[in-house]
Design a protein around this motif. Structure first.
Motif, PDB file in Angstrom:
ATOM      1  N   GLU A  12       0.827  -1.205   0.000  1.00 18.52           N
ATOM      2  CA  GLU A  12       0.000   0.000   0.000  1.00 18.52           C
ATOM      3  C   GLU A  12       0.865   1.260   0.000  1.00 18.52           C
ATOM      4  OE1 GLU A  12      -2.828  -0.036   3.182  1.00 18.52           O
ATOM      5  OE2 GLU A  12      -3.568  -2.034   2.671  1.00 18.52           O
ATOM      6  N   HIS A  13       1.926   1.233   0.797  1.00 19.13           N
ATOM      7  CA  HIS A  13       2.830   2.385   0.876  1.00 19.13           C
ATOM      8  C   HIS A  13       3.524   2.599  -0.468  1.00 19.13           C
ATOM      9  CE1 HIS A  13       5.866   5.091   2.721  1.00 19.13           C
ATOM     10  NE2 HIS A  13       4.966   5.245   3.674  1.00 19.13           N
ATOM     11  N   MET A  14       3.912   1.523  -1.091  1.00 17.69           N
ATOM     12  CA  MET A  14       4.577   1.603  -2.391  1.00 17.69           C
ATOM     13  C   MET A  14       3.626   2.161  -3.456  1.00 17.69           C
ATOM     14  SD  MET A  14       6.524  -2.086  -2.103  1.00 17.69           S
ATOM     15  CE  MET A  14       7.757  -1.986  -3.407  1.00 17.69           C
ATOM     16  N   GLU A  15       2.395   1.688  -3.436  1.00 11.04           N
ATOM     17  CA  GLU A  15       1.412   2.141  -4.425  1.00 11.04           C
ATOM     18  C   GLU A  15       1.044   3.611  -4.226  1.00 11.04           C
ATOM     19  OE1 GLU A  15      -1.716  -0.615  -3.745  1.00 11.04           O
ATOM     20  OE2 GLU A  15      -0.596  -2.324  -4.581  1.00 11.04           O
ATOM     21  N   LYS A  16       0.940   4.026  -2.974  1.00  7.56           N
ATOM     22  CA  LYS A  16       0.499   5.397  -2.686  1.00  7.56           C
ATOM     23  C   LYS A  16       1.615   6.414  -2.838  1.00  7.56           C
ATOM     24  CE  LYS A  16      -2.037   8.095   0.776  1.00  7.56           C
ATOM     25  NZ  LYS A  16      -2.777   8.032   2.080  1.00  7.56           N
ATOM     26  N   TYR A  17       2.833   6.041  -2.430  1.00  2.37           N
ATOM     27  CA  TYR A  17       3.917   7.029  -2.345  1.00  2.37           C
ATOM     28  C   TYR A  17       5.096   6.748  -3.268  1.00  2.37           C
ATOM     29  CZ  TYR A  17       1.510   8.447   1.958  1.00  2.37           C
ATOM     30  OH  TYR A  17       0.576   8.878   2.887  1.00  2.37           O
ATOM     31  N   GLY A  18       5.095   5.624  -3.931  1.00  2.02           N
ATOM     32  CA  GLY A  18       6.223   5.308  -4.791  1.00  2.02           C
ATOM     33  C   GLY A  18       7.421   4.745  -4.059  1.00  2.02           C
ATOM     34  N   THR A  19       7.227   4.306  -2.836  1.00  3.72           N
ATOM     35  CA  THR A  19       8.302   3.655  -2.088  1.00  3.72           C
ATOM     36  C   THR A  19       8.783   2.437  -2.875  1.00  3.72           C
ATOM     37  OG1 THR A  19       7.192   4.348  -0.063  1.00  3.72           O
ATOM     38  CG2 THR A  19       8.894   2.656   0.155  1.00  3.72           C
ATOM     39  N   THR A  20      10.082   2.208  -2.858  1.00  9.41           N
ATOM     40  CA  THR A  20      10.649   1.148  -3.690  1.00  9.41           C
ATOM     41  C   THR A  20      11.109  -0.048  -2.858  1.00  9.41           C
ATOM     42  OG1 THR A  20      12.921   1.983  -3.594  1.00  9.41           O
ATOM     43  CG2 THR A  20      11.465   2.900  -5.306  1.00  9.41           C
ATOM     44  N   ALA A  21      11.250  -1.179  -3.529  1.00  4.29           N
ATOM     45  CA  ALA A  21      11.777  -2.368  -2.873  1.00  4.29           C
ATOM     46  C   ALA A  21      13.189  -2.122  -2.364  1.00  4.29           C
ATOM     47  CB  ALA A  21      11.751  -3.546  -3.847  1.00  4.29           C
ATOM     48  N   TYR A  26       9.095   5.925  11.128  1.00  5.75           N
ATOM     49  CA  TYR A  26       9.720   7.223  10.851  1.00  5.75           C
ATOM     50  C   TYR A  26       8.640   8.301  10.727  1.00  5.75           C
ATOM     51  CZ  TYR A  26      14.092   4.861   9.250  1.00  5.75           C
ATOM     52  OH  TYR A  26      15.240   4.125   9.150  1.00  5.75           O
ATOM     53  N   GLU A  27       7.609   7.983   9.999  1.00  5.71           N
ATOM     54  CA  GLU A  27       6.530   8.951   9.776  1.00  5.71           C
ATOM     55  C   GLU A  27       5.758   9.207  11.053  1.00  5.71           C
ATOM     56  OE1 GLU A  27       6.088   7.220   5.222  1.00  5.71           O
ATOM     57  OE2 GLU A  27       4.296   7.363   6.494  1.00  5.71           O
ATOM     58  N   ALA A  28       5.468   8.136  11.804  1.00  7.22           N
ATOM     59  CA  ALA A  28       4.701   8.275  13.044  1.00  7.22           C
ATOM     60  C   ALA A  28       5.438   9.094  14.096  1.00  7.22           C
ATOM     61  CB  ALA A  28       4.362   6.895  13.599  1.00  7.22           C
ATOM     62  N   LEU A  29       6.760   8.965  14.136  1.00  2.00           N
ATOM     63  CA  LEU A  29       7.555   9.701  15.126  1.00  2.00           C
ATOM     64  C   LEU A  29       7.814  11.144  14.712  1.00  2.00           C
ATOM     65  CD1 LEU A  29      10.262   7.015  16.078  1.00  2.00           C
ATOM     66  CD2 LEU A  29       8.134   7.570  17.291  1.00  2.00           C
ATOM     67  N   GLY A  30       7.440  11.512  13.490  1.00  2.00           N
ATOM     68  CA  GLY A  30       7.661  12.874  13.018  1.00  2.00           C
ATOM     69  C   GLY A  30       9.031  13.103  12.430  1.00  2.00           C
ATOM     70  N   MET A  31       9.729  12.038  12.064  1.00  2.00           N
ATOM     71  CA  MET A  31      11.046  12.170  11.462  1.00  2.00           C
ATOM     72  C   MET A  31      10.955  12.659  10.026  1.00  2.00           C
ATOM     73  SD  MET A  31      12.507   8.596  13.036  1.00  2.00           S
ATOM     74  CE  MET A  31      14.128   8.644  12.253  1.00  2.00           C
ATOM     75  N   CYS A  32       9.821  12.464   9.409  1.00  2.28           N
ATOM     76  CA  CYS A  32       9.592  12.928   8.042  1.00  2.28           C
ATOM     77  C   CYS A  32       8.094  13.007   7.815  1.00  2.28           C
ATOM     78  CB  CYS A  32      10.244  11.990   7.020  1.00  2.28           C
ATOM     79  SG  CYS A  32       9.545  10.328   7.014  1.00  2.28           S
ATOM     80  N   ALA A  33       7.705  13.600   6.720  1.00  4.15           N
ATOM     81  CA  ALA A  33       6.295  13.702   6.362  1.00  4.15           C
ATOM     82  C   ALA A  33       5.800  12.359   5.836  1.00  4.15           C
ATOM     83  CB  ALA A  33       6.100  14.787   5.301  1.00  4.15           C
ATOM     84  N   PRO A  34       4.475  12.137   5.839  1.00  2.00           N
ATOM     85  CA  PRO A  34       3.935  10.899   5.273  1.00  2.00           C
ATOM     86  C   PRO A  34       4.396  10.695   3.835  1.00  2.00           C
ATOM     87  CG  PRO A  34       2.231  12.053   6.495  1.00  2.00           C
ATOM     88  CD  PRO A  34       3.412  12.976   6.450  1.00  2.00           C
ATOM     89  N   GLY A  35       4.852   9.501   3.555  1.00  2.00           N
ATOM     90  CA  GLY A  35       5.310   9.176   2.211  1.00  2.00           C
ATOM     91  C   GLY A  35       6.767   9.422   1.952  1.00  2.00           C
ATOM     92  N   GLU A  36       7.466  10.100   2.879  1.00  2.00           N
ATOM     93  CA  GLU A  36       8.865  10.449   2.655  1.00  2.00           C
ATOM     94  C   GLU A  36       9.850   9.503   3.348  1.00  2.00           C
ATOM     95  OE1 GLU A  36       9.443  14.516   3.757  1.00  2.00           O
ATOM     96  OE2 GLU A  36       8.093  15.293   2.195  1.00  2.00           O
ATOM     97  N   SER A  37       9.329   8.477   3.996  1.00  3.28           N
ATOM     98  CA  SER A  37      10.208   7.615   4.791  1.00  3.28           C
ATOM     99  C   SER A  37      11.145   6.781   3.932  1.00  3.28           C
ATOM    100  CB  SER A  37       9.373   6.704   5.691  1.00  3.28           C
ATOM    101  OG  SER A  37       8.440   5.959   4.934  1.00  3.28           O
ATOM    102  N   GLY A  38      10.700   6.369   2.737  1.00  2.00           N
ATOM    103  CA  GLY A  38      11.594   5.617   1.860  1.00  2.00           C
ATOM    104  C   GLY A  38      12.807   6.428   1.479  1.00  2.00           C
TER     105      GLY A  38
END
Length: 395
Positions: free
Chosen positions: A159-168, A305-317
């Motif tokens: 789901e994260h990959m489809e929504k944000y383009g996170t890669t393998a 990472y996203e939950a702790l506020g280290m980055c915005a949603p979708g930017e963790s990859g």
């Protein structure tokens, strides 16, 4: 009243059924090490919360009796994978509330070989406490023959990959980092170093997660001695780490309403617990130097990472691939090797995170040392659900 971690200890985490020991041997080793680290005796301990998931009721007493038969209250704790941090939280509450001056928090696990079932102890899916969670997954992604926990986290990854383009490759980078970190941890179950290419080439457990992106079953124990400020002063204790902020969150409607496995596996819980812990500590993620977080699967590190506020949603990859979460970056995440490489004996995991952070804040982590670490954060989550975030500050 403030609460401090005065001593920590743990066993090496081991592959199940490879070491000649019983769970009470683990507890004697880890608990004895924590008491020795604090310079205290078991007779100083007033209460004992002890966590585990796979042994019978009152196994905590059987284990603790190896440390002494003093008659103090023993609480058996089970909160799935968040059990260890839950035991620590109970210890902190007992001290902060003024009920005790010295509490020993313990966690242990003696596990079976092989993947977990639908709940912590496997068994019938329909009767599982997490059947609702898996039902959300099944409605959107189906239910395959793969291990259930791998399926639900793999679904979150897709789901994260489809929504944000996170890669393998970004998912694999998390695992490669944590395996690299564990090479310097004598307590880790695995100490082999892998590159991203090795992680991607490993046996597929459930796409996109390969074996090297999944935490193993493990045996082991960990412990922390929690004391009051008054007690610490009376005993002239040193090497303290203040529990500056701590919070637990459990599921709300937000976990299920979206039908997304990203929410079902606990990102909203982690976000809520982090927010509360920061508020209680008077600190934010920008103040944190070193983090031990619950990477049961590589994708969960990205979600956290996203939950702790280290980055915005979708930017963790992108964060994982940037070098920001390893030595020389903004934070060092899972210097111990995390669950993926250090191991994951459920009841011990949260307290092993505490031990690593205390060593880091004291400057005692040897080759794993994060230079100048003064504030640490632990994140321990259990499906079903409970998320505990703890902020520790060097004294």
């Amino acid at each position: 009243m403030k609460a401090y971690v005065a001593g920590v200890g743990m066993t090496r985490f081991e592959k199940p059924e490879t070491r000649e020991w019983q769970y009470w041997d683990m507890v004697r080793e880890a608990g004895g090490a924590a008491l020795a680290d604090a310079g205290l005796a078991y007779t100083d301990v007033e209460q004992v919360p002890i966590g585990y998931c796979f042994q019978p009721s009152t196994a905590g007493q059987r284990a603790v009796y190896e440390l002494g038969l003093t008659g103090v209250p023993v609480y058996n704790v089970n909160n799935n994978c968040a059990t260890g941090a839950t035991a620590l939280m109970l210890a902190r509450q007992l001290v902060e509330g003024g009920a005790c001056d010295c509490v020993l928090a313990l966690g242990f696990e003696e596990m079976r070989k092989g993947a977990l079932g639908a709940g912590a102890d496997g068994g019938d899916f329909a009767a599982s406490p997490v059947a609702r969670h898996y039902g959300i997954m099944a409605a959107r992604h189906g239910f395959a023959a793969a291990p259930p926990t791998a399926q639900i986290f793999a679904a979150a990854a897709r789901e994260h990959m489809e929504k944000y383009g996170t890669t393998a490759e970004q998912l694999a980078a998390v695992a490669a980092k944590n395996h690299r970190h564990s090479a310097h941890n004598p307590y880790a179950q695995f100490r082999d170093v892998y590159e991203v290419e090795d992680v991607l080439a490993a046996r597929m457990v459930h796409a996109p997660l390969t074996k090297l992106q999944c935490s193993p079953t493990s045996d082991g124990a960990a412990a922390a001695v929690v004391v009051s400020e008054r007690f610490a002063q009376q005993r002239s204790l040193t090497g303290l780490a203040e529990i500056a902020g701590q919070a637990m969150a459990t599921d709300t409607e937000e976990s299920f309403a979206s039908g997304s496995c990203v929410d079902v596996v606990g990102q909203p819980l982690s976000r809520a617990a982090a927010r509360q812990a920061y508020e209680r500590a008077g600190l934010g993620i920008e103040d944190v130097d070193v983090i031990e977080l619950h990477d049961c699967f590589s994708v969960n590190e990205l979600l956290t990472y996203e939950a702790l506020g280290m980055c915005a949603p979708g930017e963790s990859g992108g964060l994982a691939g940037s070098g920001a979460t390893t030595y020389g970056g903004r934070w060092v995440v899972n210097p111990s090797g995390g669950l993926i490489s250090k191991g994951h004996p459920l009841g011990a995991t949260g307290l092993a995170q505490t031990a690593e952070l205390v060593w880091q804040l004291r400057g005692e982590a040897d080759a794993r040392q994060v230079p100048g670490a003064r504030v640490g954060l632990a994140h321990n989550i259990g499906l079903g659900g409970a998320a505990v975030v703890t902020v520790l500050r060097a004294v």
